[in-house]
Design a protein around this motif. Structure first.
Motif, PDB file in Angstrom:
ATOM      1  N   VAL A 123       0.910  -1.280  -0.044  1.00 57.28           N
ATOM      2  CA  VAL A 123      -0.084  -0.167   0.061  1.00 57.28           C
ATOM      3  C   VAL A 123       1.005   1.212   0.003  1.00 57.28           C
ATOM      4  CG1 VAL A 123      -1.929   1.260   1.182  1.00 57.28           C
ATOM      5  CG2 VAL A 123      -1.857  -1.319   1.066  1.00 57.28           C
ATOM      6  N   LEU A 124       0.717   2.188  -1.077  1.00 57.61           N
ATOM      7  CA  LEU A 124       1.548   3.280  -1.151  1.00 57.61           C
ATOM      8  C   LEU A 124       0.930   4.402  -0.621  1.00 57.61           C
ATOM      9  CD1 LEU A 124       2.813   2.746  -4.809  1.00 57.61           C
ATOM     10  CD2 LEU A 124       3.897   1.871  -2.869  1.00 57.61           C
ATOM     11  N   TYR A 125      -0.186   4.578  -0.486  1.00 59.66           N
ATOM     12  CA  TYR A 125      -0.997   5.490   0.344  1.00 59.66           C
ATOM     13  C   TYR A 125      -2.367   5.050   0.585  1.00 59.66           C
ATOM     14  CZ  TYR A 125      -2.967  10.009   1.366  1.00 59.66           C
ATOM     15  OH  TYR A 125      -3.751  11.063   1.789  1.00 59.66           O
ATOM     16  N   GLU A 126      -2.971   5.485   1.672  1.00 59.99           N
ATOM     17  CA  GLU A 126      -4.242   5.133   2.212  1.00 59.99           C
ATOM     18  C   GLU A 126      -4.887   6.081   3.039  1.00 59.99           C
ATOM     19  OE1 GLU A 126      -6.181   1.089   3.988  1.00 59.99           O
ATOM     20  OE2 GLU A 126      -4.168   1.312   4.494  1.00 59.99           O
ATOM     21  N   GLU A 127      -6.111   6.134   2.860  1.00 56.74           N
ATOM     22  CA  GLU A 127      -6.985   7.073   3.979  1.00 56.74           C
ATOM     23  C   GLU A 127      -8.389   6.161   4.025  1.00 56.74           C
ATOM     24  OE1 GLU A 127      -8.009  10.887   2.347  1.00 56.74           O
ATOM     25  OE2 GLU A 127      -5.901  11.306   2.378  1.00 56.74           O
ATOM     26  N   PRO A 144      -7.974  18.008  -4.647  1.00 58.14           N
ATOM     27  CA  PRO A 144      -8.068  17.284  -5.921  1.00 58.14           C
ATOM     28  C   PRO A 144      -6.754  17.074  -6.487  1.00 58.14           C
ATOM     29  CG  PRO A 144      -8.430  19.714  -6.308  1.00 58.14           C
ATOM     30  CD  PRO A 144      -8.513  19.528  -4.858  1.00 58.14           C
ATOM     31  N   VAL A 145      -6.466  16.100  -7.261  1.00 62.84           N
ATOM     32  CA  VAL A 145      -5.271  15.750  -8.195  1.00 62.84           C
ATOM     33  C   VAL A 145      -5.750  15.317  -9.334  1.00 62.84           C
ATOM     34  CG1 VAL A 145      -3.158  14.105  -8.078  1.00 62.84           C
ATOM     35  CG2 VAL A 145      -4.181  15.040  -5.772  1.00 62.84           C
ATOM     36  N   ASP A 147      -5.569   7.686 -22.559  1.00 66.41           N
ATOM     37  CA  ASP A 147      -6.525   7.923 -23.871  1.00 66.41           C
ATOM     38  C   ASP A 147      -6.603   9.659 -24.078  1.00 66.41           C
ATOM     39  OD1 ASP A 147      -8.062   8.705 -21.733  1.00 66.41           O
ATOM     40  OD2 ASP A 147      -9.868   7.946 -22.218  1.00 66.41           O
ATOM     41  N   GLY A 148      -5.678  10.333 -23.336  1.00 67.08           N
ATOM     42  CA  GLY A 148      -5.477  11.532 -23.674  1.00 67.08           C
ATOM     43  C   GLY A 148      -6.217  12.573 -22.776  1.00 67.08           C
ATOM     44  N   THR A 149      -7.353  11.925 -22.017  1.00 68.18           N
ATOM     45  CA  THR A 149      -8.417  12.639 -21.090  1.00 68.18           C
ATOM     46  C   THR A 149      -7.682  12.991 -19.771  1.00 68.18           C
ATOM     47  OG1 THR A 149      -9.263  10.677 -20.420  1.00 68.18           O
ATOM     48  CG2 THR A 149     -10.299  11.663 -22.316  1.00 68.18           C
ATOM     49  N   ARG A 150      -8.269  13.665 -18.949  1.00 68.93           N
ATOM     50  CA  ARG A 150      -7.907  13.849 -17.533  1.00 68.93           C
ATOM     51  C   ARG A 150      -8.839  13.599 -16.662  1.00 68.93           C
ATOM     52  NH1 ARG A 150      -7.368  20.216 -17.111  1.00 68.93           N
ATOM     53  NH2 ARG A 150      -9.320  20.051 -18.566  1.00 68.93           N
ATOM     54  N   ALA A 151      -8.569  13.122 -15.503  1.00 71.27           N
ATOM     55  CA  ALA A 151      -9.699  12.627 -14.514  1.00 71.27           C
ATOM     56  C   ALA A 151      -9.028  13.302 -13.146  1.00 71.27           C
ATOM     57  CB  ALA A 151      -9.506  11.305 -14.412  1.00 71.27           C
ATOM     58  N   VAL A 152      -9.877  13.541 -12.171  1.00 71.53           N
ATOM     59  CA  VAL A 152      -9.655  14.042 -10.980  1.00 71.53           C
ATOM     60  C   VAL A 152      -9.767  12.923  -9.802  1.00 71.53           C
ATOM     61  CG1 VAL A 152     -10.335  15.728  -9.220  1.00 71.53           C
ATOM     62  CG2 VAL A 152     -10.554  16.350 -11.647  1.00 71.53           C
ATOM     63  N   ALA A 153      -8.520  12.930  -9.125  1.00 73.71           N
ATOM     64  CA  ALA A 153      -8.461  11.943  -8.088  1.00 73.71           C
ATOM     65  C   ALA A 153      -8.578  12.874  -6.756  1.00 73.71           C
ATOM     66  CB  ALA A 153      -7.630  11.042  -7.772  1.00 73.71           C
ATOM     67  N   TRP A 154      -8.810  12.457  -5.774  1.00 70.97           N
ATOM     68  CA  TRP A 154      -8.975  13.409  -4.501  1.00 70.97           C
ATOM     69  C   TRP A 154      -8.629  12.621  -3.299  1.00 70.97           C
ATOM     70  CZ3 TRP A 154     -12.277  10.019  -1.839  1.00 70.97           C
ATOM     71  CH2 TRP A 154     -13.145   9.528  -2.585  1.00 70.97           C
ATOM     72  N   ALA A 155      -8.312  13.430  -2.177  1.00 71.72           N
ATOM     73  CA  ALA A 155      -7.852  12.736  -0.794  1.00 71.72           C
ATOM     74  C   ALA A 155      -7.945  13.979   0.279  1.00 71.72           C
ATOM     75  CB  ALA A 155      -6.420  12.148  -0.965  1.00 71.72           C
ATOM     76  N   ARG A 156      -7.870  13.572   1.459  1.00 76.03           N
ATOM     77  CA  ARG A 156      -7.649  14.570   2.210  1.00 76.03           C
ATOM     78  C   ARG A 156      -6.382  15.184   2.273  1.00 76.03           C
ATOM     79  NH1 ARG A 156     -10.076  11.807   6.139  1.00 76.03           N
ATOM     80  NH2 ARG A 156     -11.991  13.141   6.158  1.00 76.03           N
ATOM     81  N   ASP A 157      -5.501  14.594   2.230  1.00 79.33           N
ATOM     82  CA  ASP A 157      -3.928  15.090   2.120  1.00 79.33           C
ATOM     83  C   ASP A 157      -3.928  14.816   0.604  1.00 79.33           C
ATOM     84  OD1 ASP A 157      -1.371  15.778   2.585  1.00 79.33           O
ATOM     85  OD2 ASP A 157      -1.064  14.402   3.925  1.00 79.33           O
ATOM     86  N   GLY A 158      -4.065  15.682  -0.063  1.00 83.38           N
ATOM     87  CA  GLY A 158      -3.861  15.801  -1.374  1.00 83.38           C
ATOM     88  C   GLY A 158      -2.563  15.691  -1.900  1.00 83.38           C
TER      89      GLY A 158
END
Length: 151
Positions: free
Chosen positions: A7-11, A116-117, A123-134
């Motif tokens: 596990v590299l990161y976990e919340e 947001p991250v 495929d060239g698109t963007r997507a937004v991941a998120w976390a409490r500690d971005g």
């Protein structure tokens, strides 16, 4: 039997200690009311404590399901959504606007109080991941992408 991935990161989404609020409230109510003339109404305070406990239990279970973040070398899981890391090519700059970009996870927007991250996908698109500690999620993603590029 294969070893589990590191596990590299976990919340977790929330802390389970919040479940103590109902019982502590009931104990405090019983203690304070026992000092008043007539004594404490034990059934009332136990009922209040139980209702608050059940409500917070529902909140904790929901937050642990839908606000959980888990990054492993093969996948990024946000809530109940999983994105294979093979689909991520890079990260976008921190200050890049993310409105109108597809948000990963179970909602249409980045959950409140989460950072947001922005990711660039294969495929060239963007997507937004998120976390409490971005910043920590971004650092873990950058390390993973850097290690993947070096190999």
């Amino acid at each position: 039997m294969s070893d589990p991935e590191p596990v590299l990161y976990e919340e977790s989404g929330t802390r389970p200690a919040i479940l103590l609020f109902g019982p502590v409230l009931a104990a405090a109510g019983i203690g304070l009311e026992s000092l008043a003339p007539g004594g404490a109404s034990l059934p009332l305070w136990l009922g209040v404590g139980l209702l608050v406990f059940l409500y917070t239990l529902l909140l904790v279970r929901t937050r642990r399901r839908y606000l959980r973040v888990l990054l492993t070398p093969s996948a990024l899981e946000l809530g109940t959504t999983s994105l294979p890391m093979s689909h991520v090519t890079s990260l976008r700059p921190v200050d890049e606007e993310h409105h109108g970009v597809r948000v990963l996870g179970d909602g249409p927007v980045v959950p409140r109080k989460l950072s947001p991250v922005v990711l660039r996908l294969t495929d060239g698109t963007r997507a937004v991941a998120w976390a409490r500690d971005g910043a920590a999620l971004r650092a873990a993603l950058e390390d993973l992408l850097r290690a993947r590029a070096a190999s």
